[in-house]
Design an enzyme around this catalytic site. Sequence first.
Site, short mmCIF file in Angstrom:
data_model
loop_
_atom_site.label_atom_id
_atom_site.label_comp_id
_atom_site.label_asym_id
_atom_site.label_seq_id
_atom_site.Cartn_x
_atom_site.Cartn_y
_atom_site.Cartn_z
N GLU A 145 -51.80 103.32 -36.06
CA GLU A 145 -51.10 103.02 -37.31
C GLU A 145 -50.90 104.36 -38.04
OE1 GLU A 145 -53.29 100.35 -39.81
OE2 GLU A 145 -51.46 99.29 -40.34
N SER A 155 -58.57 98.12 -42.38
CA SER A 155 -58.34 98.53 -41.00
C SER A 155 -58.96 97.55 -40.02
CB SER A 155 -58.94 99.92 -40.78
OG SER A 155 -60.33 99.86 -41.00
N LYS A 192 -64.51 93.79 -54.32
CA LYS A 192 -64.85 95.18 -54.08
C LYS A 192 -63.59 95.94 -53.69
CE LYS A 192 -65.69 97.76 -50.77
NZ LYS A 192 -64.96 98.92 -51.33
N PRO A 193 -63.01 96.68 -54.65
CA PRO A 193 -61.80 97.43 -54.33
C PRO A 193 -62.12 98.70 -53.54
CG PRO A 193 -62.41 97.82 -56.60
CD PRO A 193 -63.42 96.84 -56.05
N GLU A 241 -56.90 90.51 -43.01
CA GLU A 241 -55.56 91.10 -42.88
C GLU A 241 -55.79 92.53 -42.42
OE1 GLU A 241 -52.91 89.49 -43.08
OE2 GLU A 241 -53.43 87.71 -44.26
N CYS A 245 -49.46 98.22 -43.92
CA CYS A 245 -49.74 97.68 -42.59
C CYS A 245 -48.47 97.08 -41.99
CB CYS A 245 -50.86 96.65 -42.66
SG CYS A 245 -50.59 95.41 -43.91
P1 ADP Z 1 -58.45 102.43 -44.92
O1 ADP Z 1 -58.62 103.17 -43.63
O2 ADP Z 1 -57.08 102.02 -45.21
O3 ADP Z 1 -59.14 103.07 -46.08
P2 ADP Z 1 -60.65 100.66 -44.55
O4 ADP Z 1 -60.68 99.51 -43.62
O5 ADP Z 1 -61.53 101.83 -44.26
O6 ADP Z 1 -59.14 101.05 -44.66
O7 ADP Z 1 -60.99 100.20 -46.04
C1 ADP Z 1 -60.57 98.98 -46.58
C2 ADP Z 1 -61.64 98.46 -47.50
O8 ADP Z 1 -62.81 98.24 -46.73
C3 ADP Z 1 -62.04 99.41 -48.61
O9 ADP Z 1 -62.33 98.64 -49.77
C4 ADP Z 1 -63.28 100.08 -48.06
O10 ADP Z 1 -64.15 100.55 -49.08
C5 ADP Z 1 -63.91 98.90 -47.33
N1 ADP Z 1 -64.85 99.30 -46.28
C6 ADP Z 1 -64.80 100.36 -45.46
N2 ADP Z 1 -65.86 100.37 -44.63
C7 ADP Z 1 -66.62 99.29 -44.94
C8 ADP Z 1 -67.85 98.73 -44.44
N3 ADP Z 1 -68.51 99.30 -43.45
N4 ADP Z 1 -68.31 97.60 -45.02
C9 ADP Z 1 -67.63 97.02 -46.01
N5 ADP Z 1 -66.48 97.47 -46.53
C10 ADP Z 1 -65.96 98.60 -46.00
#
Ligand code: ADP
Length: 487
Positions: A391, A239, A184-185, A260, A294
């Site tokens: 960050e 994150s 899942k990107p 990570e 990161c």
């Molecule tokens: P950033 O702040 O750099 O976008 P995120 O941690 O929000 O970092 O996103 C990293 C990945 O995690 C993305 O693929 C995003 O779609 C996914 N993501 C964000 N929230 C959720 C969640 N509640 N459950 C699963 N995946 C998530």
Amino acid sequence: MSLATTSDPVTEVPKKLFISGHWTSAGDGAEMAVDNPATGEKLCSVADAGPEDGQRAVDAAVAAQPGWGATAPRERSDILRRAYELILSRVDELAMLMTLEMGKPLDAARGEVSYAAEFFRWFSEEAVRIGGDYALLPSGRSRQLILRQPVGPCLLITPWNFPLAMGTRKIGPAVAAGCTMVLKPAPQTPLCSLALAAVLAEAGLPDGVLNVITTSRAGGVVEPLLRGGHIRKLSFTGSTAVGRILLAQSADAVLRTSLELGGNAPLLVFPDADLDVAVEGAFAAKMRNMGEACTAANRLFVHDDIYDEFAGRLSDRLAALTVGPGTEPGTEVGPLIDDVGRRKVRDLVQDAVDQGADVLTGGTLPDGPGFFYPPTVLSGVTPGSKILHTEVFGPVAPLIRFHDEQAVLRAANSTEFGLVGYVFTQDLRRALRVSEALEVGMVGLNTGVVSDPAAPFGGVKQSGLGREGGRVGIDEFLETKYIATPA
Ligand code: ADP
């Protein structure tokens, strides 16, 4: 699909979900927009998966697991090797796709495509080196056989900042180990992952081994998959806030997890540093990917004796950079990913200035479309400033003066993050002492770059769990089984 024969990779890349070797629409027909951060305009739409689509993808991975886990290591290795070569034959097309959906300049995008491909080469070499053990136990009465088996179907979740490399860093070891997977990107950058799925299919990866779901509804799609009992492992890059949520959701089914997460990297410049090396190192550690990494140097501690010279040289270096759309020749700094990201950087700079920092260069938003932010150096950032505890994910270098080694180490370690630290000194004993004392998973010693497919990438504290790449990268996708038998 052949990305090699087109001048418009966005048109050519499949825009659907990839499940069981087929390109399919979301069950409810939903689509989501992909935007170009250099213009703020829509590039295209891709399928927007819902929970049922996520389950279909997991079902496909589960169905493919027994057959895939039983393939010969050489077969898995050869697929990765072919994919490595295919990616390299399409560097320009993949780089253009990346620049359009993510913003980084084309040269940097080409660099990432090669870096991404290297994970496939590295893990094609590791696939055929999965060892075991055989021994007589101390009692002499029984023997043990130790074997390594694939952990099973994996859920891989990737961020937008390195749209191709974060995928290959997870897919490479999973394929090598014999795991099936659902990728899942990030919703901002789905196109590189869809192109990657097409490349792997062309390289001969069997149907169902890699499934890709693009979605704007991550929380609703992912949670039931983690809790559902069919996935055996989560590998996540993103994150710390989201990592914590996913770790909690992984508890129900006691999943193996590799995380990570965020960083807040300290960069320490001691008075005995080679300043040319330190300025270049700080430049690389700060400006790689416009600071959207990161591993980005987030807090630059510089010794009093060399502070003014270092600050002046780093400011000159950053002020000379060309900011613009990544597709334009000569651009060195592209836009940030979106308006949310840019507003965050702007607010952090404003807060630091309000609390006493001086702006040596940058610091003002440009007019016009796109999410550009200028390379910025802040001097004399005070301890309470938010920028030292968050960050940044932008091209802003906060400088802090220090006098004393022990005090700077305490300051460097006073964060819940522990991904990477950078140390610049020519004193060998200090180099080792400080490297050992930093609470991080990686140290850049007289260098601003630590990432390499052959190196174990990862953090301590709340920067994550596990390592990606290196000799240990494949271990994250393997279980150890022990068989006892009478001697
Ligand atoms: P950033 O702040 O750099 O976008 P995120 O941690 O929000 O970092 O996103 C990293 C990945 O995690 C993305 O693929 C995003 O779609 C996914 N993501 C964000 N929230 C959720 C969640 N509640 N459950 C699963 N995946 C998530």
